[in-house]
Design a protein around this motif. Structure first.
Motif, PDB file in Angstrom:
ATOM      1  N   GLU A  48       9.475 -11.915   4.785  1.00 29.95           N
ATOM      2  CA  GLU A  48       9.792 -10.581   5.313  1.00 29.95           C
ATOM      3  C   GLU A  48       9.557  -9.483   4.292  1.00 29.95           C
ATOM      4  OE1 GLU A  48      11.800 -12.947   4.492  1.00 29.95           O
ATOM      5  OE2 GLU A  48      13.809 -12.273   3.919  1.00 29.95           O
ATOM      6  N   ILE A  49       9.632  -9.828   2.989  1.00 28.25           N
ATOM      7  CA  ILE A  49       9.368  -8.827   1.953  1.00 28.25           C
ATOM      8  C   ILE A  49       7.859  -8.597   1.852  1.00 28.25           C
ATOM      9  CG2 ILE A  49       9.725  -8.223  -0.478  1.00 28.25           C
ATOM     10  CD1 ILE A  49      12.358  -8.739   0.963  1.00 28.25           C
ATOM     11  N   SER A  84       5.536  -9.099   4.066  1.00 27.38           N
ATOM     12  CA  SER A  84       4.897  -8.501   5.246  1.00 27.38           C
ATOM     13  C   SER A  84       5.217  -7.013   5.343  1.00 27.38           C
ATOM     14  CB  SER A  84       5.371  -9.202   6.516  1.00 27.38           C
ATOM     15  OG  SER A  84       6.713  -8.834   6.802  1.00 27.38           O
ATOM     16  N   GLY A  85       6.123  -6.538   4.500  1.00 24.85           N
ATOM     17  CA  GLY A  85       6.497  -5.120   4.553  1.00 24.85           C
ATOM     18  C   GLY A  85       7.593  -4.835   5.571  1.00 24.85           C
ATOM     19  N   ARG A  86       8.100  -5.875   6.240  1.00 23.74           N
ATOM     20  CA  ARG A  86       9.128  -5.668   7.251  1.00 23.74           C
ATOM     21  C   ARG A  86      10.447  -5.221   6.604  1.00 23.74           C
ATOM     22  NH1 ARG A  86      13.262  -8.174   8.959  1.00 23.74           N
ATOM     23  NH2 ARG A  86      14.033  -7.469  10.961  1.00 23.74           N
ATOM     24  N   THR A  87      10.799  -5.881   5.503  1.00 27.13           N
ATOM     25  CA  THR A  87      12.056  -5.600   4.816  1.00 27.13           C
ATOM     26  C   THR A  87      11.750  -5.106   3.406  1.00 27.13           C
ATOM     27  OG1 THR A  87      13.109  -7.381   6.032  1.00 27.13           O
ATOM     28  CG2 THR A  87      14.222  -6.635   4.048  1.00 27.13           C
ATOM     29  N   ARG A  88      12.504  -4.122   2.957  1.00 19.44           N
ATOM     30  CA  ARG A  88      12.365  -3.696   1.568  1.00 19.44           C
ATOM     31  C   ARG A  88      13.448  -4.384   0.755  1.00 19.44           C
ATOM     32  NH1 ARG A  88      12.773   2.370  -1.094  1.00 19.44           N
ATOM     33  NH2 ARG A  88      12.429   1.594  -3.205  1.00 19.44           N
ATOM     34  N   ASP A  89      13.012  -5.168  -0.227  1.00 23.15           N
ATOM     35  CA  ASP A  89      13.968  -5.910  -1.047  1.00 23.15           C
ATOM     36  C   ASP A  89      14.897  -4.978  -1.810  1.00 23.15           C
ATOM     37  OD1 ASP A  89      14.896  -8.310  -2.643  1.00 23.15           O
ATOM     38  OD2 ASP A  89      14.178  -6.986  -4.226  1.00 23.15           O
ATOM     39  N   HIS A 127       6.617  -2.289  -1.366  1.00 20.58           N
ATOM     40  CA  HIS A 127       6.912  -2.169   0.059  1.00 20.58           C
ATOM     41  C   HIS A 127       5.804  -1.391   0.774  1.00 20.58           C
ATOM     42  CE1 HIS A 127       9.314  -2.127   3.645  1.00 20.58           C
ATOM     43  NE2 HIS A 127       9.335  -0.807   3.679  1.00 20.58           N
ATOM     44  N   ALA A 163       2.666  -3.654   0.965  1.00 20.92           N
ATOM     45  CA  ALA A 163       2.881  -4.763   1.910  1.00 20.92           C
ATOM     46  C   ALA A 163       2.615  -4.303   3.345  1.00 20.92           C
ATOM     47  CB  ALA A 163       4.310  -5.291   1.767  1.00 20.92           C
ATOM     48  N   THR A 214      -0.644  -5.547   5.659  1.00 17.38           N
ATOM     49  CA  THR A 214      -0.366  -6.224   6.927  1.00 17.38           C
ATOM     50  C   THR A 214      -1.113  -5.529   8.068  1.00 17.38           C
ATOM     51  OG1 THR A 214       1.786  -7.004   6.179  1.00 17.38           O
ATOM     52  CG2 THR A 214       1.484  -6.851   8.548  1.00 17.38           C
ATOM     53  N   ARG A 253       5.419 -13.558  14.391  1.00 14.15           N
ATOM     54  CA  ARG A 253       4.207 -12.909  13.892  1.00 14.15           C
ATOM     55  C   ARG A 253       2.981 -13.741  14.224  1.00 14.15           C
ATOM     56  NH1 ARG A 253       7.323 -13.155   9.279  1.00 14.15           N
ATOM     57  NH2 ARG A 253       8.482 -11.256   8.821  1.00 14.15           N
TER      58      ARG A 253
END
Lengths: 239, 239
Positions: free
Chosen positions: A14-15, A17-22, B26, B29, B33, B220
């Motif tokens: 998820e980090i 793929s850019g979905r979540t920002r760590d 971020h 990413a 994607t 995905r």
């Protein structure tokens, strides 16, 4: 004596793929700096077993401590515990102590300890459990690797449990001077200062604010008097 | 055909000390994607030449593309360009094309192109320049490594310049289902779904909101019809 060194491994698609920002890396970095442990490297890898195993082996060999986040939940994509076991050549199965924690928790909350949840009691032989005051399922320590959850509230609670048990060096002190001039104009005196204070770390972090370039100069070191002296010299040099 | 792969290398002490929270990873990413390039790994290293050189060599050998951020400014701690040159065994010096860009920029703004600023024209032989529409000092491409600035506004502008020149695969599509139940309760049907749709990536990302556990399930894949079918099956399984 130099401070102990550390690395972090963030595990999760998820980090990447850019979905979540760590946010765990930033939290750990601040906590380690305050504790006198130098975070030297961080890596993010996906939920792909060979990548996790290779990263654990490399980081565990190179640094005093390794901290991981993510991949220790109950779902099919939670493969961290098994990868850590593989990296250390350790046997892994549901362990009685972890199982007892989960049994008590689910009995208390009236939920079922099903097969999926029982996966969270898979702990490598020889590992020490890390307390999870938020949602019970424990992290663990094996060798120099601290395996922790990805959910920030749980990760942060585990860091708070673990950090006091680690011997830190002198906490890193820092002073920041904001300079509203382009860094190209202050680079020469800054370079001279860095050469004169080779025992300190002097960094220059440029920014653009309202279209105007500026820079934060950060002086880091473990001796307050040296940091203060360098800051005074910096101010004098830029006057 | 599988999508091209990529890695990112973030260079800078300020991230590892916890002073600054990185945003470039971020941003990249998400951009990759959308472009059909799979970001497989990210690393953060400090301003320490051997660490930068080793990371560049490892990532450049393992992935189709590498993107770096940070360390190409005018100050003493900006050592990225020289490290990249060393990693590729390339000669590096002030290059006429980059120098001309800087000369024109500083003449236009009435500032001095001093020795520190001229360091930003140090470009390895054989590298192609990356346009910097924000503050002129260019990035560069050598081999499969794209070397970009750390200041987010500049990094993002460079990504926008570079990405259209790279051949992407099919953009990754994703559907998210928020489930207000603990992930331990949905793990079994989720595992079955993941096994049945082995061509898709199905991830479960737990959260705690207002003290209540829940999870986002993310499906995905590159084929819209498959992603939609899996989402329908997921909803049916959780009903």
């Amino acid at each position: 004596m130099p401070n102990p060194t550390a690395a972090m491994l963030v595990i999760g698609d998820e980090i990447l793929s850019g979905r979540t920002r760590d946010s765990n890396m930033h939290h750990l970095a601040g906590a380690l700096t305050g504790h006198g442990i130098d975070l030297k490297e961080a890596r993010v890898v996906s939920d792909h077993a060979p990548s996790i195993v290779a990263a654990i082996r490399a980081l565990s060999a190179a640094y005093d401590h390794v901290f991981t986040s993510g991949g220790i939940g109950p779902t099919h994509d939670d493969i961290t515990a098994d990868c850590i076991a593989e990296a250390f050549g350790a046997h892994i199965d549901v362990r009685a102590d972890a199982r007892a924690l989960l049994e008590a928790h689910y009995a208390r909350t009236g939920q079922e300890l099903n097969a999926a949840r029982l996966r969270m009691a898979r702990i490598p032989d020889g590992a020490t459990l890390i307390d999870n005051p938020v949602s019970t399922a424990p992290g663990f320590i094996i060798g120099n690797v601290h395996v922790m959850a990805g959910v920030p509230a749980v990760f942060e609670a585990m860091v708070a449990s673990v950090l006091p048990t680690l011997t830190g060096g002198a906490p890193l002190l820092s002073e920041t001077l904001r300079v509203d001039r382009p860094e190209g104009e202050i680079a020469a005196p800054l370079g001279e200062l860095a050469a004169r204070y080779a025992d300190l770390s002097i960094g220059c972090y440029p920014f653009i604010r309202n279209g105007q370039p500026g820079a934060n100069v950060v002086i880091r070191g473990t001796e307050a008097a040296r940091v203060a002296a360098a800051l005074d010299d910096l101010k004098a040099a830029l006057d």
